[in-house]
Design an enzyme around this catalytic site. Structure first.
Site, short mmCIF file in Angstrom:
data_model
loop_
_atom_site.label_atom_id
_atom_site.label_comp_id
_atom_site.label_asym_id
_atom_site.label_seq_id
_atom_site.Cartn_x
_atom_site.Cartn_y
_atom_site.Cartn_z
N LYS A 203 0.81 -1.23 0.00
CA LYS A 203 0.00 0.00 0.00
C LYS A 203 0.84 1.27 0.00
CE LYS A 203 -4.35 -1.95 1.33
NZ LYS A 203 -5.35 -2.27 2.36
N ARG A 237 -3.44 -10.14 5.05
CA ARG A 237 -3.87 -10.22 3.65
C ARG A 237 -2.72 -9.70 2.80
NH1 ARG A 237 -6.15 -6.99 -0.18
NH2 ARG A 237 -7.80 -7.91 -1.45
N1 HH2 Z 1 -7.35 -3.98 0.99
C1 HH2 Z 1 -7.70 -4.05 -0.31
C2 HH2 Z 1 -8.82 -4.79 -0.69
N2 HH2 Z 1 -9.54 -5.47 0.20
N3 HH2 Z 1 -9.93 -6.14 2.43
C3 HH2 Z 1 -9.60 -6.09 3.72
N4 HH2 Z 1 -10.33 -6.77 4.62
N5 HH2 Z 1 -8.53 -5.36 4.16
C4 HH2 Z 1 -7.76 -4.64 3.31
O1 HH2 Z 1 -6.80 -3.96 3.77
C5 HH2 Z 1 -8.07 -4.67 1.91
C6 HH2 Z 1 -9.21 -5.44 1.51
C7 HH2 Z 1 -6.89 -3.32 -1.33
O2 HH2 Z 1 -5.92 -4.17 -1.89
P1 HH2 Z 1 -6.03 -4.90 -3.31
O3 HH2 Z 1 -7.17 -5.86 -3.31
O4 HH2 Z 1 -4.73 -5.50 -3.65
O5 HH2 Z 1 -6.27 -3.74 -4.34
P2 HH2 Z 1 -7.54 -3.31 -5.17
O6 HH2 Z 1 -8.60 -2.91 -4.21
O7 HH2 Z 1 -7.04 -2.17 -6.02
O8 HH2 Z 1 -8.00 -4.48 -5.99
#
Ligand code: HH2
Length: 266
Positions: A203, A237
């Protein structure tokens, strides 16, 4: 928890696993690397991300979920839409990861009517606007109050505590300073009595501190995951499962080290 983004636009890996075959191959690789849970997402939640319809999200996510059921580890689906939750659970998913903490009454009902696990995450505003001007008087206290209230609402809807994890929502309506305080004080959240899930992987705050681009944030991400586990996180995660696994193996080895080990003979 290994992340599989079946999206064209996720901030860390957008487009790499948009194709079903690639997403499934990636997920199997994460299992090989030691993931205990897979989190499949079909809509990017990065700051400013556009909305995806439920139909499109299902088209992305469901074939991947179906292909991964039966591979020995639970499949979570990262969604805030009741329709997607219902179909994902019918396809065999056993966890719902909702960045809006079951804000939708219908989503709450879908989860209550199943026996799945659920993660309730805190977010200030929504992905379109959340990073415009995040503001708290007491970031830890306010998020604790919010998560306690969502926990109570979920229990009142018939979801027992044993099924629930909570997440302060790093990067979701938080400045770097907020994220850092929340990580340092993570013990405040484990005190709420349910498992805490933490998502720091790659992040922006890591980029701010290290000066690294998204794809070069593995070391910073592993450090954040390790600090989270040291402060009581039950689930991290992550995009980089193998590297995180090694760090956590070191953590467990030190934690479980035997005092005054008896010298080996012979
Ligand atoms: N962060 C993201 C998405 N989902 N869910 C939880 N519970 N906690 C988090 O910190 C979290 C989440 C963002 O990461 P990512 O899925 O890699 O990116 P994007 O939302 O751009 O797909």
């Amino acid at each position: 928890m290994g992340v599989v983004n079946v999206t064209p636009d996720s901030f860390a890996d957008g487009g790499r696993y948009f194709d079903k075959t690639r997403a499934v191959e990636h997920a199997l690789r994460l299992i090989d690397e030691g993931a205990d849970i897979l989190d499949i997402g079909g809509e990017s939640t990065r700051p400013g991300a556009g909305m995806v319809t439920a139909g499109e999200e299902m088209r992305r996510v469901l074939p991947v979920v179906e292909a991964l059921i039966g591979n020995g580890i639970p499949v979570s689906v990262d969604t805030n839409k009741a329709e997607v939750m219902r179909e994902a659970l019918a396809a065999g998913a056993s966890m719902i990861n909702d960045i809006s903490a079951l804000h939708s009454t219908e989503a709450m009902a879908v989860v209550a009517q199943s026996d799945c696990a659920v993660c309730l995450m805190h977010m200030q505003n929504d992905p379109a606007s959340m990073q415009a001007a995040p503001h708290y008087r007491d970031v830890v206290g306010e998020i604790k109050v919010y998560l306690s209230a969502r926990l109570a609402a979920a229990e009142a809807a018939g979801i027992c505590r044993e099924r629930i994890a909570i997440d302060p929502g790093f990067g979701f309506g938080k400045t770097a300073a907020h994220n850092l305080v929340l990580l340092r004080e993570l013990g405040e959240f484990t005190g709420l009595g349910v498992p805490v899930l933490v998502g720091w992987s790659r992040k922006g705050t890591i980029g701010k501190i290290t000066g690294r681009a998204t794809e070069d944030r593995v070391h910073g991400s592993v450090a954040a995951a390790l600090m989270a586990v040291e402060r009581g996180a039950a689930i991290v995660r992550v995009h980089d499962v193998a590297a995180t696994r090694d760090a956590l193996a070191m953590h467990c080895a030190v934690r479980d080290a035997v005092d005054n080990p008896v010298p080996a003979h012979g």
